[in-house]
Design a protein around this motif. Structure first.
Motif, mmCIF file in Angstrom:
data_model
loop_
_atom_site.group_PDB
_atom_site.id
_atom_site.type_symbol
_atom_site.label_atom_id
_atom_site.label_comp_id
_atom_site.label_asym_id
_atom_site.label_seq_id
_atom_site.Cartn_x
_atom_site.Cartn_y
_atom_site.Cartn_z
ATOM 1 N N VAL A 1 -0.659 6.868 -4.951
ATOM 2 C CA VAL A 1 -1.113 5.538 -4.555
ATOM 3 C C VAL A 1 -2.265 5.082 -5.448
ATOM 4 N N ILE B 1 -2.545 1.763 -7.842
ATOM 5 C CA ILE B 1 -3.567 0.721 -7.670
ATOM 6 C C ILE B 1 -4.328 0.498 -8.976
ATOM 7 N N LEU C 1 -2.184 -1.461 -11.323
ATOM 8 C CA LEU C 1 -2.093 -2.865 -10.938
ATOM 9 C C LEU C 1 -3.358 -3.625 -11.306
ATOM 10 N N ARG C 2 -4.498 -2.944 -11.123
ATOM 11 C CA ARG C 2 -5.776 -3.613 -11.413
ATOM 12 C C ARG C 2 -5.982 -3.800 -12.907
ATOM 13 N N TYR D 1 6.335 -7.749 -3.452
ATOM 14 C CA TYR D 1 6.244 -7.191 -2.105
ATOM 15 C C TYR D 1 6.507 -5.701 -2.059
ATOM 16 N N LEU E 1 4.334 -2.825 -0.235
ATOM 17 C CA LEU E 1 2.906 -2.844 -0.536
ATOM 18 C C LEU E 1 2.068 -2.452 0.677
ATOM 19 N N SER E 2 2.512 -2.870 1.863
ATOM 20 C CA SER E 2 1.700 -2.564 3.044
ATOM 21 C C SER E 2 1.577 -1.052 3.239
ATOM 22 N N ARG E 3 2.658 -0.308 2.934
ATOM 23 C CA ARG E 3 2.562 1.149 3.070
ATOM 24 C C ARG E 3 1.652 1.751 2.013
ATOM 25 N N ALA E 4 1.725 1.208 0.799
ATOM 26 C CA ALA E 4 0.868 1.738 -0.269
ATOM 27 C C ALA E 4 -0.595 1.525 0.086
ATOM 28 N N MET E 5 -0.899 0.349 0.649
ATOM 29 C CA MET E 5 -2.299 0.046 0.950
ATOM 30 C C MET E 5 -2.829 0.854 2.123
ATOM 31 N N ARG E 6 -1.940 1.251 3.023
ATOM 32 C CA ARG E 6 -2.408 1.916 4.224
ATOM 33 C C ARG E 6 -2.581 3.408 4.018
ATOM 34 N N ASN E 7 -2.278 3.915 2.798
ATOM 35 C CA ASN E 7 -2.393 5.349 2.578
ATOM 36 C C ASN E 7 -3.477 5.679 1.565
ATOM 37 N N LYS E 8 -3.943 6.915 1.623
ATOM 38 C CA LYS E 8 -5.030 7.344 0.747
ATOM 39 C C LYS E 8 -4.560 7.445 -0.695
ATOM 40 N N ARG E 9 -5.538 7.376 -1.599
ATOM 41 C CA ARG E 9 -5.227 7.360 -3.029
ATOM 42 C C ARG E 9 -4.439 8.583 -3.489
#
Lengths: 432, 432
Positions: A136, A140, A143-144, A154, A171-179
């Motif tokens: 993850v 990120i 993407l940045r 999405y 994306l919601s799953r990627a954001m809700r998990n640790k790096r």
């Protein structure tokens, strides 16, 4: 708008959403349209073009220079750009393409190679594909760091070294998990892969059937090419439902913005079909000229038999065409004969009821013999409508022909002919 | 399936997507269905219920205990759960509700308070709302720490202290920016806010018009209640297109899975309308009994005049109903008279062409006088079809009545009556 207060028009257009501005343009007369475009060309948002109806869009593009069109097109998403370019004539298309920056041009030209109404035309080329082993955190950071990625997406598509999609991470799953979590452990593999050559009707079916938000599009070798999102499919789904039912009615398309002469020409085909149909029905009636001469009441009553059969048949055929389109019914499915049986049963029930009512009423006005003949003819014709209403679309579908196109006019020809024939025939047999 | 090899059926069902399993259930006979449900109830995925047609769903739910239904319903998204519950009868609904855990029950009960076909029914209650002053980093930490959030979402909604939505941040934008960036700086404020009581037709219009992926739903005070995503709207958009056109044909719905007697009953209404229409047409014909007695050719030719007018009119009315539904045309818009004028011009062009062709053909078979009368009647009736085809739906829409419902049968009544009247009337005047 007619007033011509330039500053006010500009301000208004600037505040409007492109979709609303497109609607406004379409509601104007061609002259007003020319004027508004002239005044507002420098603030025209490229998306406006996509919201315009084809006829009006041609007009607007005709008012712009190839450079302006190219500028607008290269700001659009690939699928929208291809949409606009393919409607231009060849010379105009080449002029616009030459004015587009090389990188964008290559993508658009490739888009144009896919057949019309295929998944390749619906898809966007902009997507985010990441390798299987990433976490993850890596995703990120990528993407940045990477400014060249699409604005809105999405899912992260996970691809193998051959660039074949093997999973998708919302994306919601990627954001809700640790790096440190691996994308591999988050991805779901239940997505539906769409080949670029798949017909848009089949794509729409997949999205509707499985409630998809997006689906990856792949080439012949299975490599990830692009992504189709549900908003690209909404208008396809709507169009398909519309086409089915327009076909039944016998209208080829809702040509709302075309000029009168063109509209008249587009509608000629179905009027010719209607004319042939009614000519056939008239020929049947003419065979019974002698009978009608003796009992004029038959001429008065015969439209009832034809109309009831026609309407009952159209009800059946509409249900069948939609069931075939939504794949509730397969032309060779195990439930075909059950469905046919049910429709004929429905037809028989309503035939009995309406024949009884109308036969009684007719007996009262024209005497019992005519009432009996009318009732019998109605039963025959409405049951025939049930049979024809199921078998015509099923047969067309079995031969791979779109059952919607022309099913209605074809059906009413049979119910007219059969209705007149049974009513006048029975009268000739029993009343003369 | 008939074979009854339990293990194999279970394995098959387990592998199927709920949507495909629902299709399978629908293709079975009621007996087979009962058997499959009995065998597979323990592996039935709750989503299957949503994919089922209403008639079949009632049957399946009837086979389950209230506890099982409650279990299935509480695993679904709010909008889907409400959908299923509202179709149950009152006693059954209460039994199921009592078996649902209190927290889920409260949400579902609130969902049931919104009117049918309103935005409140379409929306999901699960969403992610964040305060204005948060940064990307704070949002990510919140998402990671909070296990109670929905699985799939596409936007972060930014709310003010009153819980009113003031912006939306697509997840892709949040992920592409550094942790210190403020959400306020990323959010777009162009989203369309939907009141919970808004009709689903208007919601579908917003999504289609502006190509939305999602929209926040608010209560009367403007506080954020839920979110509608485009996949919730897809079936509404499809239904609307379908309903419009079904209304024109005179079929109330595509009742594919209902039993024969129920289907027959649902179709009675439009058959009654057809019967009344054709009775009126017959009455008109009967006024000219003496004329037909003398010239039987009139009885042979009169269906042609009626059919051409009817078909031309249905083409016009279809275009008008769709234009009104998609809001390309407003019943009081500035372009109404231009549209009406265009349609009448189209009708006149085609009327002239077809009257000339058919008048000539008829003259050849039945003599010049009858050919002239037929041609004249066709011109009158097809122009009348253009006038009635535009004015009927516009008038209905002005009075706030859905122009699709019944427009077709109403129109063909007028073209039948006008067609028979003009043809037989002209013949009475000039040929006797």
């Amino acid at each position: 708008v007619g007033e011509g207060d330039l500053a006010q028009i500009e301000k208004l257009v600037d505040e409007l959403h492109p979709a609303d501005f497109a609607d406004l343009l379409q509601a104007l007369t061609p002259d007003e349209r020319r004027f508004v475009i002239k005044v507002c060309r420098h603030i025209l948002e490229p998306e406006t073009l996509n919201y315009l109806d084809e006829v009006v869009r041609d007009e607007v593009i005709g008012l712009m220079s190839p450079g302006e069109v190219a500028q607008a097109v290269s700001e659009l998403e690939t699928d929208d750009a291809v949409d606009i370019l393919e409607d231009l004539d060849e010379a105009e298309k080449q002029r616009v393409l030459r004015a587009i920056p090389a990188a964008d041009r290559a993508v658009i030209e490739q888009g144009l190679t896919y057949p019309e109404d295929s998944a390749g035309r619906l898809m966007q080329r902009d997507l985010v594909a990441v390798p299987q082993h990433w976490t993850v955190g890596e995703a990120i950071d990528y993407l940045r760091a990477n400014q060249d990625l699409p604005d809105d997406f999405y899912d992260l598509f996970v691809v193998d070294p051959m660039h074949k999609p093997i999973g998708a991470v919302p994306l919601s799953r990627a954001m809700r998990n640790k790096r440190i979590v691996k994308l591999e452990d988050l991805m779901h593999t239940e997505f539906r892969v769409v080949p670029a050559t798949m017909d848009q009707e089949s794509v729409a079916y997949l999205f509707r059937q499985y409630g998809l938000m997006s689906a990856p599009v792949v080439d012949d070798a299975g490599r990830l090419l692009g992504v189709i999102t549900v908003d690209d499919v909404v208008h396809v789904i709507e169009e398909e439902a519309e086409e089915d039912l327009l076909g039944i009615v016998g209208v080829s398309e809702t040509d709302f913005h075309a000029p009168a002469l063109e509209t008249a020409w587009r509608r000629v085909r179905w009027l010719v079909v209607t004319l042939c149909n009614s000519a056939i029905a008239s020929t049947v009636i003419s065979q019974f000229e002698a009978t009608i001469e003796q009992i004029v009441a038959l001429a008065i009553l015969m439209p009832i038999v034809a109309a009831m059969g026609g309407n009952a048949g159209v009800q059946v055929i509409t249900v069948m065409v939609r069931a075939l389109a939504t794949r509730d019914l397969q032309p060779r499915g195990s439930n075909v004969w059950r469905v046919v049986g049910k429709e004929i049963a429905v037809a028989a029930i309503n035939a009995a009821v309406f024949a009884l009512v109308m036969g009684t009423v007719t007996s009262f006005f024209f005497g019992l013999p005519i009432g009996l003949v009318l009732g019998a003819a109605m039963v025959f014709n409405m049951i025939w409508a049930g049979i024809a209403g199921t078998l015509i679309p099923l047969t067309l579908a079995r031969f791979g022909i779109d059952p919607a196109i022309g099913a209605g006019p074809f059906l009413t020809t049979t119910t007219d002919v059969f209705g007149f024939f049974s009513f006048l025939g029975l009268a000739t047999l029993f009343l003369l």
